[in-house]
Structure formats: C-alpha cells, structure tokens
Design a protein around this motif. Structure first.
Motif, PDB file in Angstrom:
ATOM      1  N   ILE A  48     -16.273  34.173 -17.657  1.00 11.06           N
ATOM      2  CA  ILE A  48     -17.484  34.668 -16.995  1.00 11.06           C
ATOM      3  C   ILE A  48     -17.944  35.967 -17.647  1.00 11.06           C
ATOM      4  CG2 ILE A  48     -18.323  35.715 -14.848  1.00 11.06           C
ATOM      5  CD1 ILE A  48     -16.705  33.599 -13.326  1.00 11.06           C
ATOM      6  N   LEU A  49     -16.996  36.849 -17.956  1.00 12.46           N
ATOM      7  CA  LEU A  49     -17.326  38.148 -18.538  1.00 12.46           C
ATOM      8  C   LEU A  49     -17.742  38.039 -20.003  1.00 12.46           C
ATOM      9  CD1 LEU A  49     -17.399  41.260 -18.379  1.00 12.46           C
ATOM     10  CD2 LEU A  49     -14.969  41.236 -19.000  1.00 12.46           C
ATOM     11  N   ALA A  50     -17.146  37.114 -20.744  1.00 15.82           N
ATOM     12  CA  ALA A  50     -17.346  37.067 -22.202  1.00 15.82           C
ATOM     13  C   ALA A  50     -18.815  36.906 -22.583  1.00 15.82           C
ATOM     14  CB  ALA A  50     -16.515  35.937 -22.803  1.00 15.82           C
ATOM     15  N   GLU A  51     -19.545  36.078 -21.862  1.00 15.87           N
ATOM     16  CA  GLU A  51     -20.941  35.816 -22.241  1.00 15.87           C
ATOM     17  C   GLU A  51     -21.831  37.059 -22.115  1.00 15.87           C
ATOM     18  OE1 GLU A  51     -24.682  32.809 -21.248  1.00 15.87           O
ATOM     19  OE2 GLU A  51     -22.772  32.576 -20.193  1.00 15.87           O
ATOM     20  N   PRO A  52     -21.885  37.715 -20.948  1.00 14.11           N
ATOM     21  CA  PRO A  52     -22.742  38.911 -20.884  1.00 14.11           C
ATOM     22  C   PRO A  52     -22.235  40.066 -21.738  1.00 14.11           C
ATOM     23  CG  PRO A  52     -21.481  38.660 -18.854  1.00 14.11           C
ATOM     24  CD  PRO A  52     -21.296  37.398 -19.644  1.00 14.11           C
ATOM     25  N   LEU A  53     -20.925  40.159 -21.937  1.00 18.01           N
ATOM     26  CA  LEU A  53     -20.386  41.205 -22.802  1.00 18.01           C
ATOM     27  C   LEU A  53     -20.869  40.994 -24.229  1.00 18.01           C
ATOM     28  CD1 LEU A  53     -18.538  43.696 -22.979  1.00 18.01           C
ATOM     29  CD2 LEU A  53     -16.639  42.124 -23.462  1.00 18.01           C
ATOM     30  N   GLY A  54     -20.823  39.743 -24.686  1.00 18.72           N
ATOM     31  CA  GLY A  54     -21.318  39.434 -26.026  1.00 18.72           C
ATOM     32  C   GLY A  54     -22.797  39.722 -26.176  1.00 18.72           C
ATOM     33  N   GLN A  55     -23.566  39.447 -25.133  1.00 18.86           N
ATOM     34  CA  GLN A  55     -25.005  39.731 -25.184  1.00 18.86           C
ATOM     35  C   GLN A  55     -25.251  41.218 -25.363  1.00 18.86           C
ATOM     36  OE1 GLN A  55     -26.317  37.994 -21.500  1.00 18.86           O
ATOM     37  NE2 GLN A  55     -26.367  35.908 -22.306  1.00 18.86           N
ATOM     38  N   ARG A  56     -24.486  42.054 -24.653  1.00 19.99           N
ATOM     39  CA  ARG A  56     -24.681  43.500 -24.761  1.00 19.99           C
ATOM     40  C   ARG A  56     -24.198  44.039 -26.103  1.00 19.99           C
ATOM     41  NH1 ARG A  56     -25.743  41.061 -19.967  1.00 19.99           N
ATOM     42  NH2 ARG A  56     -26.848  42.505 -18.571  1.00 19.99           N
ATOM     43  N   LEU A  57     -23.188  43.400 -26.680  1.00 18.31           N
ATOM     44  CA  LEU A  57     -22.660  43.853 -27.965  1.00 18.31           C
ATOM     45  C   LEU A  57     -23.450  43.297 -29.152  1.00 18.31           C
ATOM     46  CD1 LEU A  57     -18.817  43.539 -27.290  1.00 18.31           C
ATOM     47  CD2 LEU A  57     -20.108  45.668 -27.602  1.00 18.31           C
ATOM     48  N   GLY A  58     -24.240  42.270 -28.910  1.00 20.92           N
ATOM     49  CA  GLY A  58     -24.996  41.660 -29.998  1.00 20.92           C
ATOM     50  C   GLY A  58     -24.176  40.733 -30.866  1.00 20.92           C
ATOM     51  N   GLN A  59     -22.997  40.375 -30.406  1.00 16.76           N
ATOM     52  CA  GLN A  59     -22.121  39.433 -31.103  1.00 16.76           C
ATOM     53  C   GLN A  59     -21.431  38.559 -30.051  1.00 16.76           C
ATOM     54  OE1 GLN A  59     -21.505  38.892 -34.317  1.00 16.76           O
ATOM     55  NE2 GLN A  59     -22.347  40.688 -35.346  1.00 16.76           N
ATOM     56  N   PRO A  60     -21.235  37.266 -30.319  1.00 12.14           N
ATOM     57  CA  PRO A  60     -20.511  36.442 -29.353  1.00 12.14           C
ATOM     58  C   PRO A  60     -19.058  36.900 -29.224  1.00 12.14           C
ATOM     59  CG  PRO A  60     -20.792  35.258 -31.418  1.00 12.14           C
ATOM     60  CD  PRO A  60     -21.617  36.504 -31.524  1.00 12.14           C
ATOM     61  N   VAL A  61     -18.553  36.897 -28.015  1.00 10.56           N
ATOM     62  CA  VAL A  61     -17.148  37.238 -27.778  1.00 10.56           C
ATOM     63  C   VAL A  61     -16.360  35.935 -27.748  1.00 10.56           C
ATOM     64  CG1 VAL A  61     -15.505  38.225 -26.141  1.00 10.56           C
ATOM     65  CG2 VAL A  61     -17.697  39.359 -26.541  1.00 10.56           C
ATOM     66  N   ILE A  62     -15.405  35.815 -28.640  1.00  9.64           N
ATOM     67  CA  ILE A  62     -14.622  34.588 -28.795  1.00  9.64           C
ATOM     68  C   ILE A  62     -13.400  34.651 -27.878  1.00  9.64           C
ATOM     69  CG2 ILE A  62     -13.433  33.069 -30.409  1.00  9.64           C
ATOM     70  CD1 ILE A  62     -16.467  33.499 -30.936  1.00  9.64           C
TER      71      ILE A  62
END
Length: 320
Positions: A48-62
């Motif tokens: 759940i956290l990985a998707e919005p975190l990746g959006q804020r970082l500008g890179q997908p979180v794997i």
C-alpha cells in the motif's frame, strides 16, 4: 587570480553538494524489503505504501519479499546493503521486541543499524478459532479447554507477534498448548480454515474477512481497546485476562548511515505519501494509520521496544 577563482568555485561546489545530492536522489528505483511472505499484514501494508512513496520520489519502489527467521533475513539483507538510501525496510514490533531475545546471536540490531522514517500503522492481533474444530464462544471457554490439555495453536512464525500473543496468553491465563509455526500468515490462516489447529492469533488485516464470513470465530483482540475493524469483539482483558494488551505496528526504516540529504528527501516523500488516500487504503485493509510526530519518533520507538522486550521476557518466548 585564477587560483582564487578556482578556490572560490571549489568552495561553492562543496556547499552546493548536499543540495545536489538531495535533488538527484533517487536516480533509479529504490527497493523496499518486506521481511515476511506475501499475503500477510507486513506485505499488505508495504505494498500500500510503495505506490504513493514511489510517486513522491519520482521512481517506482520495488517490493522485495525476503522472509525467514522472524524478519531477521530481510533485516540482514537491508543492513548489508549499501547505505545509500536505496534500500528501505518495513519494520515490525516483533523484529524490535522479540527477535533480540529469540535470535540473540544473529548479529541483527535494528536500533543500531536503522533510522525510522516514520510509522505506518498499528492494529490488533485477533484470537480466532474454527468452530468446526473447537466450538468455544469466549476466551474463558478457550482457557478452560486449554487447561484440560491437548490444544494446538498456529502462529505466522517463530518470533512473530502472533507467536508472542499466544505465548503471553498461555502464561497469563495458566495453560499450555502445542505451537505449530508457519512461514507467514497465509499458511497459518489456511491451517485454521482446514481445522488443523485449534486457535490462531493474527492481525485484523488477515482475520477480519474470515470472521465476517463465519469461517472463524473471533474471541478477543490483543489491544487495550477494541479494534475499529471488529468493534463487536472484546479485548482479551475485557474477556477476563486482566492486564493483557499487545498493539502491533509497522514502521518504514532506512540504513542509519545514509547521507543526510537523502534522509531528508526520504522523510519528505514518506510524509507526503502518508496522505488521506493512503490512510483510507490502510483502513480498507483493516488496519489503522499510525502517525507519530517526527520529533518524537525515535523516543517512541525506544519506548515501544522496551515494552515489547518486557512482554517477550514475561512470556518466556522461545524457538520451538
């Protein structure tokens, strides 16, 4: 003149370096290590956290599942990774408060190696039975049956909060049951569904739907207050085991030696990622968002670890 200009230029570059490092991070996808198998609450919350975190970082979180040894396998992998901020870890209460006792020689030390970027959620573990195997309607009835001997309980693994909750209940209520540890929540839930074990503590994230469907009977929740996901289920303390209270939580961690500009970028991204939409998704997964103010985060974590270590010692928890 040229020497003076060169010196001034070098000094300016050094002053700008932290800002440039922060602006450049991340230039590739970070990875998020989840130290439990797919399907359990740590996996659910991490994804759940990985998707919005990746959006804020500008890179997908794997997301990378590295399960085993009560979370120690994943923690070891995150600790051994380059401390550049590209490896994150979902921490659990049990990893802080059970594993230091259960795996004392593992070399894993979350307080030494990791900084918390923030808390994600907290929740209750639910004490459930399958009435097709054990037709009891309350914690008191389970305890009375347990005192006659022969009960078997499942956990989601040695050193898990599931293991601790069941062991603490037995110690406080005065009965013993045989422990069968599984490799994660999914097989433990499957074992109770198949009536292979008598009872199981697992989180609201994985227990609520089974209880609402009538497959499980929820006898009590581990927390000091009733769970928002299951308000009809009493706390175990309410049900007669005075003083029983265990709250389960998750945090987002990064290596303590990550550069300060990177830490600042990660903290900002995490704070923004834990927005109203993410909180709603957590509630939909039957867990409550937990937002500890950043200024008090490390002190909160130290208090929680101390509480969990005390509970683990009181329970006499050990590897079976």
């Amino acid at each position: 003149m040229h020497t003076r200009r060169a010196t001034l230029g070098a000094a300016a570059a050094l002053l700008a370096a932290p800002a440039l490092a922060q602006a450049a991070f991340p230039d590739r996808p970070p990875r998020l290590i989840i130290s439990y198998p797919p399907g359990g609450v740590t996996d659910i919350v991490g994804r759940i956290l990985a998707e919005p975190l990746g959006q804020r970082l500008g890179q997908p979180v794997i997301v990378e599942n590295r399960a085993g040894a009560g979370g120690n396998i994943g923690a070891q992998a995150a600790s051994a990774a380059e401390p550049d901020g590209y490896t994150l870890l979902v921490g659990t209460a049990a990893m802080y408060g059970v594993n230091p006792l259960l795996y004392a020689k593992s070399g894993v030390d979350l307080q030494r190696d990791f900084l918390p970027l923030g808390t994600i959620n907290d929740m209750a573990n639910v004490l459930s039975v399958n009435p097709k195997r054990l037709d009891v309607g309350s914690v008191a009835e389970l305890v009375a049956r347990g005192k006659r001997g022969g009960l078997v309980f499942a956990s989601v693994g040695n050193g898990s909060s599931s293991h601790l909750c069941a062991t603490l209940l037995q110690r406080m209520a005065g009965f013993e049951a045989t422990h069968v540890p599984y490799r994660g929540s999914a097989p433990a839930v499957a074992a109770l569904l198949a009536a292979e074990v008598d009872f199981l503590f697992d989180t609201t994230a994985t227990s609520t739907q089974q209880i609402r469907a009538g497959n499980f009977r929820g006898l009590g929740v581990s927390t000091a207050t009733r769970a928002s996901a299951l308000p009809e289920v009493p706390t175990i303390a309410e049900a007669g085991v005075a003083g029983y209270a265990v709250s389960v939580w998750n945090t987002l961690l990064v290596h303590r030696r990550a550069p300060e500009p990177v830490l600042a970028r990660l903290r900002q991204a995490f704070s923004e990622a834990m927005d109203a939409t993410t909180q709603a998704k957590l509630r939909a997964a039957y867990v409550d968002p937990l937002l500890v103010p950043p200024a008090g985060l490390e002190a909160w974590l130290e208090r929680e670890q101390s509480t969990w270590l005390r509970m683990s010692r009181d329970a006499g928890i050990s590897v079976d």
